[in-house]
Design an enzyme around this catalytic site. Sequence first.
Site, PDB file in Angstrom:
ATOM      1  N   ARG A   1     -32.414  -6.369  -1.297  1.00 19.29           N
ATOM      2  CA  ARG A   1     -31.686  -5.437  -1.973  1.00 19.29           C
ATOM      3  C   ARG A   1     -30.504  -5.188  -1.541  1.00 19.29           C
ATOM      4  O   ARG A   1     -28.866  -5.888  -1.214  1.00 19.29           O
ATOM      5  CB  ARG A   1     -31.580  -4.719  -3.365  1.00 19.29           C
ATOM      6  CG  ARG A   1     -30.047  -4.846  -4.072  1.00 19.29           C
ATOM      7  CD  ARG A   1     -30.416  -6.954  -5.148  1.00 19.29           C
ATOM      8  NE  ARG A   1     -28.946  -6.482  -4.428  1.00 19.29           N
ATOM      9  CZ  ARG A   1     -29.115  -8.982  -4.146  1.00 19.29           C
ATOM     10  NH1 ARG A   1     -30.243  -9.272  -5.021  1.00 19.29           N
ATOM     11  NH2 ARG A   1     -28.474  -9.186  -4.011  1.00 19.29           N
TER      12      ARG A   1
ATOM     13  N   LYS B   1      -6.725  -0.502   2.725  1.00 17.56           N
ATOM     14  CA  LYS B   1      -6.843  -0.549   1.800  1.00 17.56           C
ATOM     15  C   LYS B   1      -8.986  -1.065   1.646  1.00 17.56           C
ATOM     16  O   LYS B   1      -9.232  -1.879   0.759  1.00 17.56           O
ATOM     17  CB  LYS B   1      -6.437  -1.350   0.830  1.00 17.56           C
ATOM     18  CG  LYS B   1      -5.272  -1.004   0.212  1.00 17.56           C
ATOM     19  CD  LYS B   1      -4.602  -2.361  -0.355  1.00 17.56           C
ATOM     20  CE  LYS B   1      -2.722  -0.908  -0.450  1.00 17.56           C
ATOM     21  NZ  LYS B   1      -1.351  -2.195  -1.306  1.00 17.56           N
TER      22      LYS B   1
ATOM     23  N   LYS C   1       5.541   5.851   5.989  1.00 16.71           N
ATOM     24  CA  LYS C   1       5.684   5.019   4.707  1.00 16.71           C
ATOM     25  C   LYS C   1       7.366   5.744   4.074  1.00 16.71           C
ATOM     26  O   LYS C   1       7.541   6.966   4.282  1.00 16.71           O
ATOM     27  CB  LYS C   1       4.324   5.430   4.328  1.00 16.71           C
ATOM     28  CG  LYS C   1       3.578   4.693   4.458  1.00 16.71           C
ATOM     29  CD  LYS C   1       1.989   4.389   4.271  1.00 16.71           C
ATOM     30  CE  LYS C   1       1.984   3.055   3.276  1.00 16.71           C
ATOM     31  NZ  LYS C   1       2.488   1.517   3.104  1.00 16.71           N
TER      32      LYS C   1
ATOM     33  N   GLU D   1       7.232   1.817   8.046  1.00 16.71           N
ATOM     34  CA  GLU D   1       8.359   0.986   6.838  1.00 16.71           C
ATOM     35  C   GLU D   1       9.298   0.891   6.127  1.00 16.71           C
ATOM     36  O   GLU D   1      10.101   2.113   5.722  1.00 16.71           O
ATOM     37  CB  GLU D   1       7.522   0.767   5.622  1.00 16.71           C
ATOM     38  CG  GLU D   1       7.154   0.638   4.826  1.00 16.71           C
ATOM     39  CD  GLU D   1       5.988   0.824   3.351  1.00 16.71           C
ATOM     40  OE1 GLU D   1       4.645   0.765   3.083  1.00 16.71           O
ATOM     41  OE2 GLU D   1       6.058   1.859   3.122  1.00 16.71           O
TER      42      GLU D   1
ATOM     43  N   ASP E   1       8.613  -4.293   4.285  1.00 16.56           N
ATOM     44  CA  ASP E   1       7.965  -4.478   3.132  1.00 16.56           C
ATOM     45  C   ASP E   1       8.010  -5.059   1.786  1.00 16.56           C
ATOM     46  O   ASP E   1       9.304  -4.431   1.347  1.00 16.56           O
ATOM     47  CB  ASP E   1       7.863  -2.503   2.948  1.00 16.56           C
ATOM     48  CG  ASP E   1       6.660  -1.828   2.192  1.00 16.56           C
ATOM     49  OD1 ASP E   1       5.593  -2.764   1.634  1.00 16.56           O
ATOM     50  OD2 ASP E   1       6.872  -1.719   0.810  1.00 16.56           O
TER      51      ASP E   1
END
Length: 275
Positions: A96, A131, A163, A193, A214
């Site tokens: 599994r 992510k 960012k 960004e 972005d």
Amino acid sequence: MNQIKLEQQLRDFLEEDIGDGDITSQALPQGLKKTAYIFAKEDGVFVGASILKVGYSIINRHINVRLMKADGQFVEKGETVAEVTGAVDQLLLGERVFLNLIQRLSGIATLTKKSIEALNDPTIRVCDTRKTTPGLRMLEKYAVRCGGGFNHRRGLDQAVLLKENHLAAYGGIRQAVSRVKETLGHMTKIEVEITNKQELIDVIEAEVDVIMFDNYSSQQVKEQQPLVPSNIVTEVSGGISLKTIREFAGCGVNYISLGFLTHSYKAIDYSFLLK
């Protein structure tokens, strides 16, 4: 892929699943040897060779793993990717855990391959983002490479990416880039960004290494990309899907980073059956 880290992770995954032992299989005759076949139940890109080799060596180094497919190879529905021979109770210990990983990583590699084919522009590299699933970043980024993609930074310590929130905290683009350059060595790249043309002008004047468009439309990128000096790498990210990625072909950027490669993929189904 770091083999030492892979072994450590697989030991943790196996311990989570096995606990104090597989009480379902403990009554099986000791030493009963069989061969199990792992095969695909749908088309996709296979990823899992090292998982099977390293994983079963942890359970018992005498278990024999015979691979029919290498990582990154396309597999058709019904094709066998590996044969595993050993004591039945030990084969089932890893079933599994290993299938869970193979299915997910194959799903990421398959989606990466589809994205590259949909873009259909060899001048632009398709890459991932951060992510990823906590604890699985190394494996998920490896799967992206198996699908033909490239990796963005692996972690916060690998490169600077300023960012929106960073720029707000530093007080603007010029202040942020200046401050970062004061504190870092010349070997660390700086990416910023941006969301509009004025910010593009600011980052060019600040002499950054990489510019990220972005949440730009393909048309906006095509309009502003010619303003960027040739020594600055460009990237587009945000709001791009498998359906819209083709719109960015020929836009002139070097990279397209896609978060959905590692957060919205569909696992490729595999089965494990004893002969």
